[in-house]
Structure formats: C-alpha cells, structure tokens
Design an enzyme around this catalytic site. Structure first.
Site, short mmCIF file in Angstrom:
data_model
loop_
_atom_site.label_atom_id
_atom_site.label_comp_id
_atom_site.label_asym_id
_atom_site.label_seq_id
_atom_site.Cartn_x
_atom_site.Cartn_y
_atom_site.Cartn_z
N HIS A 308 0.85 -1.19 0.00
CA HIS A 308 0.00 0.00 0.00
C HIS A 308 0.89 1.24 0.00
CE1 HIS A 308 -3.16 2.82 1.17
NE2 HIS A 308 -4.00 1.88 0.80
N ASP A 366 -7.93 -5.33 -0.07
CA ASP A 366 -8.37 -6.19 -1.16
C ASP A 366 -8.00 -7.65 -0.97
OD1 ASP A 366 -7.54 -3.37 -2.90
OD2 ASP A 366 -9.55 -4.22 -2.95
C1 SDX Z 1 -6.19 0.10 -2.89
O1 SDX Z 1 -4.43 4.62 -1.99
C2 SDX Z 1 -5.36 3.96 -1.39
O2 SDX Z 1 -5.76 4.32 -0.31
C3 SDX Z 1 -5.93 2.80 -2.15
C4 SDX Z 1 -6.95 1.95 -1.39
C5 SDX Z 1 -8.24 2.71 -1.14
O3 SDX Z 1 -8.96 2.33 -0.21
O4 SDX Z 1 -8.54 3.65 -1.95
O5 SDX Z 1 -6.39 1.52 -0.16
C6 SDX Z 1 -7.35 0.72 -2.21
O6 SDX Z 1 -5.92 0.45 -4.02
C7 SDX Z 1 -5.33 -0.88 -2.14
C8 SDX Z 1 -4.11 -1.38 -2.97
C9 SDX Z 1 -4.62 -2.48 -3.92
N1 SDX Z 1 -3.56 -2.81 -4.88
C10 SDX Z 1 -2.93 -4.00 -4.84
O7 SDX Z 1 -3.09 -4.84 -3.94
C11 SDX Z 1 -1.99 -4.26 -6.01
C12 SDX Z 1 -0.66 -4.82 -5.49
N2 SDX Z 1 0.04 -3.76 -4.74
C13 SDX Z 1 0.99 -2.95 -5.48
O8 SDX Z 1 0.77 -2.76 -6.83
C14 SDX Z 1 1.51 -1.74 -4.68
O9 SDX Z 1 1.80 -2.19 -3.42
C15 SDX Z 1 0.65 -0.51 -4.59
C16 SDX Z 1 0.25 0.00 -5.93
C17 SDX Z 1 -0.58 -0.78 -3.78
C18 SDX Z 1 1.46 0.58 -3.89
O10 SDX Z 1 2.53 0.85 -4.70
P1 SDX Z 1 3.60 2.01 -4.33
O11 SDX Z 1 3.28 2.68 -3.07
O12 SDX Z 1 3.77 2.86 -5.54
O13 SDX Z 1 4.87 1.18 -4.01
P2 SDX Z 1 5.91 0.73 -5.09
O14 SDX Z 1 5.20 0.22 -6.30
O15 SDX Z 1 6.90 1.82 -5.25
O16 SDX Z 1 6.57 -0.53 -4.34
C19 SDX Z 1 7.61 -0.32 -3.39
C20 SDX Z 1 8.44 -1.59 -3.49
C21 SDX Z 1 8.84 -1.91 -4.94
O17 SDX Z 1 10.05 -2.62 -4.88
P3 SDX Z 1 11.44 -1.77 -5.19
O18 SDX Z 1 11.25 -1.16 -6.56
O19 SDX Z 1 11.52 -0.75 -4.07
O20 SDX Z 1 12.50 -2.83 -5.14
O21 SDX Z 1 7.67 -2.72 -3.05
C22 SDX Z 1 7.46 -3.63 -4.14
C23 SDX Z 1 7.77 -2.88 -5.42
O22 SDX Z 1 8.24 -3.77 -6.42
N3 SDX Z 1 6.07 -4.04 -4.08
C24 SDX Z 1 5.63 -5.28 -4.24
C25 SDX Z 1 4.23 -5.22 -4.07
N4 SDX Z 1 3.88 -3.96 -3.82
C26 SDX Z 1 5.02 -3.23 -3.83
N5 SDX Z 1 6.28 -6.44 -4.53
C27 SDX Z 1 5.49 -7.54 -4.64
N6 SDX Z 1 4.14 -7.57 -4.48
C28 SDX Z 1 3.49 -6.41 -4.19
N7 SDX Z 1 2.18 -6.42 -4.04
#
Ligand code: SDX
Length: 431
Positions: A308, A366
């Site tokens: 998140h 989720d």
């Molecule tokens: C919702 O914003 C909100 O409040 C949203 C929400 C709401 O109520 O409105 O809470 C609802 O959207 C919840 C999130 C649902 N999405 C998912 O579950 C999809 C999977 N999660 C990711 O795509 C990700 O965690 C996000 C999009 C939710 C957040 O992404 P960020 O904050 O932009 O973080 P990032 O992509 O920069 O990740 C940081 C690191 C990265 O690694 P590095 O590049 O630092 O090496 O963490 C890794 C990412 O690769 N990472 C994950 C991961 N999420 C982040 N690695 C594996 N699996 C994951 N799910």
C-alpha cells in the site's frame, strides 16, 4: 485551514525563499509551496504524489505507520463493529454521527432515491452481454447527468445535496442491474421495506420465479464490506474525482471518472486480481513459487492484495475483513474453502519473508474481500463494482468538501519538460 506557525527556508542558487508551514490536527506538517514558482521560478517534482498534500480535509485520516484509519475521528474498527453503512455515509457527508431522528430521515431519503429513471433501462441494453460490469457502471453513472438535470448545478447547495443522495442511493441499483444484465436475468427493482445492503443482495440474487429471503448474516457482512471501503483520504480515484470536479464538471461525470480510475488492478481492481491470483496459485504447495515470482525484479508479477502507498503496517480494514471472512465462510459451511486456506498460508509465508517485511508490504483491504464476495455468490467481475458502490460516499463527501470551499481553484499541475527545444518545421522533401 490552520494558521501558519513557522516557515521553512528553501535556499538554492542565489535565492532564499521563506515558505509558510502549517500544523495539522494529527499527521505530518506541510510546507506551503504555492508561491514557489512566482518567487523562485522553479517547480517541485513529485510524479506519484508520494510527498504531496493536494488539499486540506477534515474527512478521513490515515496513519500508515500505525495502521490507523479514522473517519471524522472515529476508528474504522469501531465503525465496522458498532455502526452501519448508511450511518457512516451520514458521518462522512455531514461530519458528525446522526441523532436517531436525523438517521431515520437520512435513511428514508436514501431509500426513496433507489429507483433509476425508467428510460435508463434502455441505456443498459446498448452494452454487449459480456461487458464488464465496471464498463457498464462507468457509462451509466456518466449518463445520469443526462437524466437528472435538476441536480447538476454545483453552485446550488440543495442540488449538490440531491445529487449526493441520488448517487449513494442509486449505485446499488446500477451495480445490481449491471450484474443482472451480464448474466441475462431480468432487472430486480429495489424495495423500500429492505435496508441498504439487503436491498442490494436481493437486487443481485432474486429472480421473478421465486421469493428471495435475505440472510441477515450475509446482509451484515455485505454492510460491513460497504463500510470498510467507504472512504480513504486522497487515493487515486478520490484524487481523480477532485481533479475532475475542480473544472466545475457535474457530479455524475466526476463520479464516473472516479469509477474509471478505481477499475485499475493497482487500485480497486486488486480485489478481482487477488482472487484470480489465489485461484491461479490453487494450492498451498505452489505458494513458494509465487512468492519467488513476486520478489523477482525481472518478473512483473506482484502479490495482489499486498502492499500500500500509505500503510507500512497492517491495513486496519484487512484485519476486520479477515475476521468477517472467517464468519461468513463458517456460516456458509465452506470454512475449509481451499482458496481461503491458500490466502491464509500465503499471508503467513509473505509476512515471514524478509522481502515483504523489509519493504513493509502487508495485506491490504483487497486481500480478503474477494474471498468473502465469492463465498456470497458474486463473480469476480462484481468485486470492483461493489468497491465503487461503497466508495461513492467517500468520493461525494470529498467532492462536496472541495466544491464548497470558496478558495477552490482548477487543478493544473506543471511538469519537468525533457523534450526537444524550439526547432523549425522540415518539409517532407528534406526529411
Ligand atoms: C487500494 O491509496 C489507497 O488508499 C488505495 C486503497 C483505497 O482504499 O482507496 O487503499 C485501495 O488500491 C489498495 C491497494 C490495492 N492494490 C494491490 O493490492 C496491487 C498490489 N500492490 C501494489 O501494486 C503496490 O503495493 C501498490 C500499488 C498498492 C502501492 O505501490 P507504491 O506505493 O507505488 O509502491 P511501489 O510500487 O513503489 O513498491 C515499493 C516496493 C517496490 O520494490 P522496489 O522497486 O523498491 O525494489 O515494493 C514492491 C515494489 O516492487 N512491491 C511489491 C508489491 N507492492 C510493492 N512487490 C510484490 N508484491 C506487491 N504487491
């Protein structure tokens, strides 16, 4: 807006610019950079808005470190346990918990707005039967501005309130109709003698050929899912609604924009993507393979339902959702649901893995919602429409807060331009 109590000094080149700072009631202080370009001829750079406060708000507060979510100061776990969705709608819209009288009036108003203009049925029939319900909802909600002209003048507080009530009331009807249309069953009209979540379940699952009795425990679980998704500060879809509204667009068009943004798998589409991922994993034995893929930089696969932007601890909604999943599956006699077992083992394995612990990746809202919704009989294609239905009150409350701010300005970000500098046109003969 709080008074500025101190300043930040930004020094670069031969410049030193004093920028006002504001203290919140809770959370990080902010540095006001509104005069930065005028005085310093520079922009700040924050493409994902990871360090940007886009507005001031009194609606929802999230502490990502603690895993805390407050709606008008009330913690989400207390609201999920003690309140119900329409009362939370009232709280988000008006800022305080309602008296018994005010709640009854509000619920009656919402109940009386649940029907759709009959002409809108034809609008549904323009879609292919295999249309994704989110495509239908985006189109139908946007089209509401063509049917409800008397509540599109955003300068009129009464019209704003009627539009708010219509959207909260009609979203379950629209979502249920989108579902019925895609499975080829007749639309089921709302009933005024049912509560909000019972009405939705009946509109989705009743058929004219027989009576439909709502199971009160499923209705309570449905209501809790609505409550857990109601609002969440300045997330991507809420920010979309705010930006669309800043141009003065009508509320129906702005909510349609929010629905479109929510659909993405990184946002509200994650509940559908998460269940599809759990099904693809299929068994506890295959979890290590998927954990490895999620950690592999060369593999685009991510654990859906994990991570998140704000929460660097457990999403408090996921905790309540996990408890609800156990209750619903137990009630339905599917407590040994293989998908739920995969989810629980996957959560355990991920939380024990340094990669997820170091990056503070925890289950989010989720991760468990899809398991409950599937057990209740919804297809995965209905998971995000249910999220959109629930979040409508949050979008509308944030819209209302922004529109009623006399200082509101159209949102117009700038950019870091890295393209070509000025050059003359080249005739095709010279290319
Ligand atoms: C919702 O914003 C909100 O409040 C949203 C929400 C709401 O109520 O409105 O809470 C609802 O959207 C919840 C999130 C649902 N999405 C998912 O579950 C999809 C999977 N999660 C990711 O795509 C990700 O965690 C996000 C999009 C939710 C957040 O992404 P960020 O904050 O932009 O973080 P990032 O992509 O920069 O990740 C940081 C690191 C990265 O690694 P590095 O590049 O630092 O090496 O963490 C890794 C990412 O690769 N990472 C994950 C991961 N999420 C982040 N690695 C594996 N699996 C994951 N799910």
């Amino acid at each position: 807006m709080p008074e500025s109590t101190k300043t930040a000094t930004l020094t670069f080149d031969d410049k030193s610019i004093e920028l006002p700072m504001y203290a919140p009631t809770v959370g990080p202080e902010v540095i006001d950079i509104r005069k930065l370009y005028a005085e310093g001829k520079v922009f700040t750079y924050d493409p994902g808005f990871t360090s940007t406060a886009a507005c001031d708000s009194t609606i929802t507060f999230i502490d990502g470190g603690k895993g805390e979510l407050l709606h008008r100061g009330y913690p989400i776990d207390q609201l999920a346990e003690k309140s119900h969705y329409l009362e939370v709608c009232y709280l988000l819209l008006y800022g305080e918990l309602p008296s018994a009288t005010a709640l009854e009036e509000f619920e009656t108003t919402i109940t009386r707005h649940t029907m759709l203009h009959e002409q809108m049925m034809n609008f549904f029939r323009g879609f292919r039967r295999d249309a994704h319900p989110m495509a239908v909802m985006t189109g139908v909600v946007g089209a509401m501005s063509a049917f409800y002209h008397d509540s599109t003048d955003i300068a009129d507080p009464r019209q704003r309130e009627i539009a708010s009530h219509r959207l909260i009331a009609k979203m379950p009807t629209i979502a249920a109709m989108a579902y019925k249309y895609t499975i080829g069953q007749p639309f089921v009209y709302p009933r005024n003698d049912l509560d909000y979540s019972s009405n939705f379940l009946r509109m989705c699952f009743a058929v004219p050929a027989e009576d439909y009795e709502v199971n009160p425990i499923l209705s309570r679980a449905m209501d809790r899912i609505f409550t857990l998704h109601a609002d969440h500060e300045q997330n991507a879809s809420t920010s979309t609604v705010r930006l669309a509204s800043s141009s003065g667009a009508n509320p129906f068009a702005c909510i349609a924009a929010g629905i479109a943004c929510l659909w993405g798998p990184a946002h509200g589409g994650a509940n559908q993507a998460c269940l599809e991922m759990l099904k693809e994993i299929g068994s506890v034995e295959r979890i290590p393979e998927y954990i490895a893929r999620a950690k592999d930089k060369d593999d685009p696969f991510r654990l859906m339902g994990f991570g998140h932007r704000v929460y660097k601890n457990f999403d408090p909604r996921a905790k309540v959702m996990k408890q609800s999943a156990d209750e619903v599956l137990d009630l339905l006699g599917v407590e040994n649901n293989p998908i739920l077992q995969v989810a629980k083992e996957l959560e355990k394995a991920a939380l024990e893995d340094p990669y997820f612990a170091d990056k503070k990746l925890f289950p989010n809202v989720d991760f468990y919602s899809g398991i409950i919704l599937e057990a209740m009989g919804f297809p995965t294609s209905m998971f995000t429409p249910i999220f959109a239905l629930s979040r409508t009150v949050g979008w509308i409350s944030q819209w209302k807060e922004m529109i009623s701010d006399p200082g509101m300005k159209i949102g117009r970000p700038r950019q870091l331009y890295c393209g070509e500098t000025l050059r003359d046109y080249v005739d095709i003969e010279q290319r």
